[in-house]
Design a protein around this motif. Structure first.
Motif, PDB file in Angstrom:
ATOM      1  N   SER A 248       0.462  30.393  42.296  1.00  0.00           N
ATOM      2  CA  SER A 248      -0.193  31.686  42.251  1.00  0.00           C
ATOM      3  C   SER A 248      -1.376  31.690  43.204  1.00  0.00           C
ATOM      4  O   SER A 248      -2.059  30.686  43.357  1.00  0.00           O
ATOM      5  N   PRO A 249      -1.625  32.813  43.866  1.00  0.00           N
ATOM      6  CA  PRO A 249      -2.746  32.871  44.811  1.00  0.00           C
ATOM      7  C   PRO A 249      -4.076  32.670  44.099  1.00  0.00           C
ATOM      8  O   PRO A 249      -4.252  33.075  42.971  1.00  0.00           O
ATOM      9  N   GLN A 250      -4.995  32.031  44.776  1.00  0.00           N
ATOM     10  CA  GLN A 250      -6.319  31.817  44.225  1.00  0.00           C
ATOM     11  C   GLN A 250      -7.292  32.793  44.850  1.00  0.00           C
ATOM     12  O   GLN A 250      -7.160  33.148  46.009  1.00  0.00           O
ATOM     13  N   GLN A 251      -8.283  33.157  44.079  1.00  0.00           N
ATOM     14  CA  GLN A 251      -9.306  34.051  44.604  1.00  0.00           C
ATOM     15  C   GLN A 251     -10.083  33.312  45.690  1.00  0.00           C
ATOM     16  O   GLN A 251     -10.457  32.164  45.528  1.00  0.00           O
ATOM     17  N   GLY A 252     -10.271  33.947  46.821  1.00  0.00           N
ATOM     18  CA  GLY A 252     -11.047  33.368  47.896  1.00  0.00           C
ATOM     19  C   GLY A 252     -10.258  32.444  48.804  1.00  0.00           C
ATOM     20  O   GLY A 252     -10.820  31.677  49.543  1.00  0.00           O
ATOM     21  N   GLY A 253      -8.970  32.487  48.736  1.00  0.00           N
ATOM     22  CA  GLY A 253      -8.151  31.652  49.616  1.00  0.00           C
ATOM     23  C   GLY A 253      -8.015  30.253  49.071  1.00  0.00           C
ATOM     24  O   GLY A 253      -8.362  29.951  47.955  1.00  0.00           O
ATOM     25  N   GLY A 254      -7.491  29.352  49.862  1.00  0.00           N
ATOM     26  CA  GLY A 254      -7.358  27.974  49.459  1.00  0.00           C
ATOM     27  C   GLY A 254      -5.924  27.594  49.189  1.00  0.00           C
ATOM     28  O   GLY A 254      -5.039  28.414  49.154  1.00  0.00           O
ATOM     29  N   VAL A 255      -5.739  26.304  48.996  1.00  0.00           N
ATOM     30  CA  VAL A 255      -4.434  25.754  48.729  1.00  0.00           C
ATOM     31  C   VAL A 255      -4.376  25.378  47.267  1.00  0.00           C
ATOM     32  O   VAL A 255      -5.298  24.776  46.740  1.00  0.00           O
ATOM     33  N   SER A 256      -3.290  25.714  46.574  1.00  0.00           N
ATOM     34  CA  SER A 256      -3.155  25.390  45.165  1.00  0.00           C
ATOM     35  C   SER A 256      -2.349  24.123  44.997  1.00  0.00           C
ATOM     36  O   SER A 256      -1.313  23.948  45.596  1.00  0.00           O
ATOM     37  N   ASP A 257      -2.841  23.201  44.130  1.00  0.00           N
ATOM     38  CA  ASP A 257      -2.052  22.005  43.878  1.00  0.00           C
ATOM     39  C   ASP A 257      -1.355  22.088  42.532  1.00  0.00           C
ATOM     40  O   ASP A 257      -0.750  21.120  42.097  1.00  0.00           O
ATOM     41  N   GLY A 258      -1.413  23.206  41.842  1.00  0.00           N
ATOM     42  CA  GLY A 258      -0.681  23.400  40.615  1.00  0.00           C
ATOM     43  C   GLY A 258      -1.397  22.918  39.376  1.00  0.00           C
ATOM     44  O   GLY A 258      -1.088  23.349  38.282  1.00  0.00           O
ATOM     45  N   SER A 259      -2.362  21.990  39.489  1.00  0.00           N
ATOM     46  CA  SER A 259      -3.024  21.482  38.302  1.00  0.00           C
ATOM     47  C   SER A 259      -4.536  21.668  38.345  1.00  0.00           C
ATOM     48  O   SER A 259      -5.171  21.789  37.326  1.00  0.00           O
ATOM     49  N   ARG A 260      -5.092  21.699  39.513  1.00  0.00           N
ATOM     50  CA  ARG A 260      -6.536  21.910  39.650  1.00  0.00           C
ATOM     51  C   ARG A 260      -6.778  22.605  40.976  1.00  0.00           C
ATOM     52  O   ARG A 260      -5.977  22.483  41.906  1.00  0.00           O
ATOM     53  N   PRO A 261      -7.881  23.321  41.085  1.00  0.00           N
ATOM     54  CA  PRO A 261      -8.130  24.060  42.327  1.00  0.00           C
ATOM     55  C   PRO A 261      -8.282  23.127  43.520  1.00  0.00           C
ATOM     56  O   PRO A 261      -8.845  22.043  43.413  1.00  0.00           O
ATOM     57  N   GLN A 262      -7.761  23.557  44.636  1.00  0.00           N
ATOM     58  CA  GLN A 262      -7.889  22.824  45.891  1.00  0.00           C
ATOM     59  C   GLN A 262      -9.244  23.170  46.489  1.00  0.00           C
ATOM     60  O   GLN A 262      -9.576  24.329  46.638  1.00  0.00           O
ATOM     61  N   PRO A 263     -10.041  22.164  46.826  1.00  0.00           N
ATOM     62  CA  PRO A 263     -11.308  22.472  47.493  1.00  0.00           C
ATOM     63  C   PRO A 263     -11.046  23.044  48.881  1.00  0.00           C
ATOM     64  O   PRO A 263      -9.980  22.843  49.455  1.00  0.00           O
ATOM     65  N   ARG A 264     -12.024  23.741  49.387  1.00  0.00           N
ATOM     66  CA  ARG A 264     -11.879  24.313  50.736  1.00  0.00           C
ATOM     67  C   ARG A 264     -11.581  23.223  51.753  1.00  0.00           C
ATOM     68  O   ARG A 264     -10.811  23.413  52.671  1.00  0.00           O
ATOM     69  N   ASN A 265     -12.204  22.067  51.590  1.00  0.00           N
ATOM     70  CA  ASN A 265     -11.952  20.910  52.447  1.00  0.00           C
ATOM     71  C   ASN A 265     -11.466  19.760  51.568  1.00  0.00           C
ATOM     72  O   ASN A 265     -12.111  19.441  50.571  1.00  0.00           O
ATOM     73  N   ALA A 266     -10.346  19.169  51.923  1.00  0.00           N
ATOM     74  CA  ALA A 266      -9.809  18.047  51.148  1.00  0.00           C
ATOM     75  C   ALA A 266      -9.304  16.978  52.105  1.00  0.00           C
ATOM     76  O   ALA A 266      -8.823  17.281  53.192  1.00  0.00           O
ATOM     77  N   THR A 267      -9.418  15.728  51.658  1.00  0.00           N
ATOM     78  CA  THR A 267      -8.898  14.605  52.415  1.00  0.00           C
ATOM     79  C   THR A 267      -7.850  13.911  51.569  1.00  0.00           C
ATOM     80  O   THR A 267      -8.067  13.653  50.383  1.00  0.00           O
ATOM     81  N   TYR A 268      -6.713  13.624  52.167  1.00  0.00           N
ATOM     82  CA  TYR A 268      -5.591  12.982  51.494  1.00  0.00           C
ATOM     83  C   TYR A 268      -5.353  11.624  52.143  1.00  0.00           C
ATOM     84  O   TYR A 268      -5.266  11.523  53.367  1.00  0.00           O
ATOM     85  N   ALA A 269      -5.242  10.565  51.323  1.00  0.00           N
ATOM     86  CA  ALA A 269      -4.923   9.227  51.819  1.00  0.00           C
ATOM     87  C   ALA A 269      -3.408   9.131  51.962  1.00  0.00           C
ATOM     88  O   ALA A 269      -2.672   9.412  51.026  1.00  0.00           O
ATOM     89  N   CYS A 270      -2.939   8.740  53.135  1.00  0.00           N
ATOM     90  CA  CYS A 270      -1.506   8.691  53.414  1.00  0.00           C
ATOM     91  C   CYS A 270      -0.931   7.311  53.110  1.00  0.00           C
ATOM     92  O   CYS A 270      -1.591   6.295  53.327  1.00  0.00           O
TER      93      CYS A 270
END
Length: 118
Positions: A30-52
């Motif tokens: 579902s779209p979040q208010q103010g944009g952003g990426v949803s991970d389905g369980s918690r809000p995605q911060p505007r900036n996120a770093t993922y370890a590959c």
């Protein structure tokens, strides 16, 4: 004699199409208010770093309708939402990013897909 238009192959096709529709519908965030990426369980911060898994990190800056992605080699890509009305799938020109459940899957044509975790 009356024949059933939904018998045989038609029933199988309808069943397959319904299964695909249900599966895809369950994957749409579902779209979040103010944009952003949803991970389905918690809000995605505007900036996120993922370890590959293969080493390095994937940086994702989310904006309304797009992301700016920096891959482990330092290349920067601007990817629009695909389709435009959702917040977890982005891509264009042989590149795609799927963010879901604290995980990011980065795919770039001609390269091995990267699975990264926040």
């Amino acid at each position: 004699m009356l024949t059933n238009p939904y018998s045989g192959r038609a029933v199988v096709r309808v069943g397959i199409m319904m299964s695909v529709a249900i599966a895809v519908g369950g994957c749409v965030a579902s779209p979040q208010q103010g944009g952003g990426v949803s991970d389905g369980s918690r809000p995605q911060p505007r900036n996120a770093t993922y370890a590959c898994e293969a080493g390095g990190s994937l940086r994702v800056e989310s904006t309304r309708g797009a992301v700016r992605l920096t891959d482990p080699s330092g290349e920067v890509y601007e990817l629009p939402a695909a389709p435009p009305n959702q917040t977890s799938r982005f891509g264009q020109d042989g590149m795609a990013l799927v963010v879901e459940g604290g995980e990011a899957l980065w795919m770039h044509a001609g390269k091995q897909p990267l699975t990264c975790r926040r």
